[in-house]
Design an enzyme around this catalytic site. Structure first.
Site, short mmCIF file in Angstrom:
data_model
loop_
_atom_site.label_atom_id
_atom_site.label_comp_id
_atom_site.label_asym_id
_atom_site.label_seq_id
_atom_site.Cartn_x
_atom_site.Cartn_y
_atom_site.Cartn_z
N GLU A 182 -4.76 13.01 9.56
CA GLU A 182 -5.36 12.50 8.45
C GLU A 182 -6.62 12.12 8.54
OE1 GLU A 182 -5.61 9.85 4.91
OE2 GLU A 182 -5.30 9.34 7.04
N ARG A 210 -3.96 5.23 -8.10
CA ARG A 210 -3.15 6.26 -7.53
C ARG A 210 -1.77 6.41 -7.68
NH1 ARG A 210 -4.72 4.56 -1.54
NH2 ARG A 210 -3.96 2.71 -2.21
N HIS A 222 -0.64 12.12 -2.77
CA HIS A 222 -0.47 11.00 -3.24
C HIS A 222 -1.65 10.05 -3.50
CE1 HIS A 222 -0.92 10.31 1.05
NE2 HIS A 222 -1.35 9.04 0.82
N ASP A 223 -2.81 10.37 -2.84
CA ASP A 223 -4.02 9.69 -2.77
C ASP A 223 -4.95 10.26 -3.61
OD1 ASP A 223 -5.37 7.60 -1.38
OD2 ASP A 223 -5.05 8.49 0.56
N ARG A 238 2.42 12.88 10.48
CA ARG A 238 0.92 12.58 9.86
C ARG A 238 0.40 11.47 10.50
NH1 ARG A 238 -0.75 9.73 5.71
NH2 ARG A 238 -2.42 10.06 4.36
N ASP A 280 -1.97 8.64 10.42
CA ASP A 280 -2.71 8.20 9.29
C ASP A 280 -3.87 7.38 9.83
OD1 ASP A 280 -2.64 7.34 6.48
OD2 ASP A 280 -2.69 5.35 7.29
N GLN A 300 -3.25 -5.65 5.99
CA GLN A 300 -2.67 -4.51 7.13
C GLN A 300 -3.82 -4.80 8.27
OE1 GLN A 300 -3.82 -1.50 4.02
NE2 GLN A 300 -2.01 -0.44 4.45
N HIS A 330 -3.21 0.75 11.83
CA HIS A 330 -2.89 -0.85 11.63
C HIS A 330 -1.22 -1.13 11.16
CE1 HIS A 330 -3.83 1.39 7.66
NE2 HIS A 330 -2.61 1.14 7.35
N ASP A 384 0.61 -1.28 -0.04
CA ASP A 384 0.05 0.07 -0.25
C ASP A 384 0.95 1.47 -0.04
OD1 ASP A 384 -2.33 1.57 -0.11
OD2 ASP A 384 -2.63 1.42 2.24
#
Length: 617
Positions: free
Chosen positions: A318, A496, A385-386, A274, A276, A244, A176, A133
């Site tokens: 995030e 992505r 990036h997403d 950040r 996540d 994950q 995760h 990922d």
């Protein structure tokens, strides 16, 4: 007065650090204790666990290098240091930006030339072997990915960035770990204590009840929220991908381990984290298992502990959620959470305004964004990036069909200038900023000029709104889409990757060639916009923000403070605007009317100067 708990913190500190640590515990210790007692007090072992947590925190504080202790003191003296108009961020993958951590150090000159003083490096810790990922499936919280360097390289990069006046932000994946992380491997091998780090169910009874109310993040690529793991002998909660495994924050040992990992990285020189997937941290049957009160208690406790041990370090949420859920991630004055939070709905609404040539959704987002609490700032951005998930605008859009039309536009629909790629059956969009703004595939000089104005229009919104604007790797050079991912079996299913290209060395070499169209023109225009922002104190995050009335729905009129006005034309037509109609008083040196060219933007100040993106006449 010291408490028995604070003594556990102070006893392991050298004498010269104790007074400041005691003061900070007196300020933040009540929130830390109260939130953790609410989460974990039902366990009979809470007093012992809490004392051990503070002792570990004290040991990590004692190990904090002297330059970082000095930086903590300086930042504590100016708590709004990160929220000024001088801030400009940049987000990049290590491999794509510099190849390795040492290569990133070699890019510092480029960052400084762009005006950047905050660098967010996407995951660079050791990831899962194989599919991971994009690095968000972590196999270690402590070790650098060997393909990118080692821990000494990270230490050296942190020092080099600090000397250059650039803060480093790293990802801390809270929700995760990878299925080959030591905790997961231990759970799979039968270690009962590590099995409790995860949500594991022997049959489908509870998972099916959860599935009735919990959404799916990747319904096509990874349907469902649970994965059968034979070695564990149960269904493991896997919100994102099957590899994950969601962490169980109802277990206090998970909180203790994750916070210690954060503080160890902070001691290496990481300035910001950040956090996540913060919205997913707590599971409750009958709910969406997002934005639960306990998730906020976890973040408030984490913030309190960081404020005690490393007060110069920032936390960034995030949470890609609707506007109404965003303010909670800042916490309250009495119990703060993150200093920074992504304003994802502002980003999506800006793109939607381009597609519709109408600012109604964008105006609603801005109108419903509350003032920032003290010591906080938005992260404002155009791309990352997403993907762009259009569902975050469900409240503002009024109907999903409207958002479907926006998505279709960016997926190269009829009459579109965009070259985006669908994601999640078209419910989200991927693509570089240049591709989505029509700069990438511009057919001629006029179309290219329109594309550049659209790029500047969206970035101008991010720069003027109030927050820390964040550039995404390559956008400052007009980077196009990268379709090479389609030939990679591990990436072809995930569009992505179209916006995750390596920094183009040819474009970079032409960065300073301002005389021709392309990378040089884009870099010069972005540099001018950044310089204009730095010259406007009204653009600091804490300055008030106000929408002004405008009879043309394509125009966004945004006041910052009392002396700064941003006018943005989100349409492909020229618009004549009478300043008096905005009901914002007199603007010395400005004519009664201004013309906003297609996709044009104009910044005005009461000092009488005006700056435009090439789109005002």
């Amino acid at each position: 007065m010291h408490t028995p708990y604070s003594e556990r913190l102070l006893a392991v500190l050298p004498v010269h650090l104790r007074a400041d640590a005691a003061r900070r515990y007196a300020e933040h210790g009540a929130v830390l204790y109260q939130r953790l007692e609410q989460l974990y007090g039902v366990t009979g072992d809470f007093p012992r666990w809490y004392g051990a947590l503070l002792e570990t925190a004290g040991q990590l504080h004692a190990a904090r290098p002297a330059p970082l202790l000095a930086q903590d003191a300086a930042r504590s003296a100016t708590p709004q240091w990160f929220a000024s108009e001088q801030m400009l961020g940049y987000s990049a993958y290590v491999r794509q930006f510099g190849g390795t951590l040492r290569g990133v150090a070699g890019r510092i000159e480029h960052l400084r030339a762009a005006g950047v003083n905050y660098l967010h490096l996407l995951p660079f810790l050791r990831p899962r072997a194989g599919e991971n990922d994009g690095g968000f499936a972590l196999a270690s919280f402590d070790d650098v990915d060997p393909a990118l360097g080692n821990n000494d390289d990270l230490d050296a990069l942190c020092t080099a960035l600090r000397e250059a006046g650039i803060s480093l932000c790293a990802d801390l994946v809270l929700n995760h770990v990878a299925d080959d992380h030591p905790w997961a491997l231990g759970a799979a091998s039968g270690e009962a204590a590590l099995r409790e780090f995860f949500h594991v169910y022997p049959d489908r009874t509870l998972p099916d009840r959860f599935e009735a109310t919990v959404g799916q993040v990747f319904p096509q690529a990874a349907p469902g929220n649970f994965t059968w793991v034979e070695d564990v002998g149960g269904w493991v909660w896997t919100t994102f991908y099957p590899f994950q495994w969601d962490l169980n924050y109802a277990n206090p040992a998970v909180f203790a381990e994750v916070t210690a990992a954060l503080l160890r990285l902070a001691n290496r020189g990481v300035d910001a984290f950040r956090l996540d997937s913060t919205a997913f941290l707590w599971k409750r049957e009958g709910s969406s298992c997002m934005n639960q009160p306990e998730a906020h208690s976890i973040l408030q406790a984490l913030r309190a502990l960081v404020d005690i041990v490393a007060p110069g370090v920032l936390l960034k949420a995030e949470a890609i959620v609707p506007t109404r859920h965003l303010p909670a991630y800042f916490g309250t004055p009495a119990a703060p959470e993150c200093q920074l939070a992504y304003h994802s709905t502002l980003m999506a609404a800006g793109w939607a305004a381009l597609a519709e040539q109408d600012t109604s959704m964008l105006r609603t987002v801005i109108a419903t964004t509350p003032p920032l609490p003290p010591g906080a700032s938005w992260i404002t951005y155009v791309r990352c990036h997403d993907d762009i998930g259009w569902k975050v605008l469900a409240d503002e859009a009024g109907s999903m069909s409207r958002l479907d039309d926006v998505a279709a536009f960016f997926h190269a629909g009829p009459g579109s200038f965009a070259n985006g790629v669908p994601f999640q059956s078209g419910q989200a969009t991927n693509g570089s900023a240049a591709a989505l703004a029509g700069y990438d595939d511009a057919g001629g000089a006029d179309e290219q000029a329109d594309g550049l104005r659209r790029l500047l229009l969206l970035h101008g919104l991010a720069y003027a709104f109030g927050g820390v604007p964040l550039l995404y790797m390559g956008d400052e050079l007009g980077a196009p889409n990268d379709d090479s991912y389609r030939s990679d079996p591990q990436r072809a299913h995930d569009t992505r990757w179209v916006q995750r290209a390596a920094l183009d060395e040819v474009r970079l070499a032409r960065r300073d060639d301002v005389g021709t169209a392309g990378a040089g023109a884009v870099f010069a225009a972005f540099g001018a916009l950044a310089a204009q922002r730095r010259a406007q104190p009204a653009l600091a995050a804490a300055q008030p923000r106000r929408l002004l009335p405008c009879t043309d729905g394509a125009v966004l009129a945004l006041m910052r403070g009392e002396d700064f006005l941003s006018l943005s034309n989100f349409s492909g037509r020229t618009i004549t605007l009478t300043l008096a109609s905005l009901e914002a008083g007199h603007w010395p040196g400005q004519p009664p009317q201004v013309l906003l060219a297609p996709w044009g933007m104009l910044w005005l100040t009461r000092a009488g100067d005006g700056n435009d993106s090439g789109g005002a006449h």
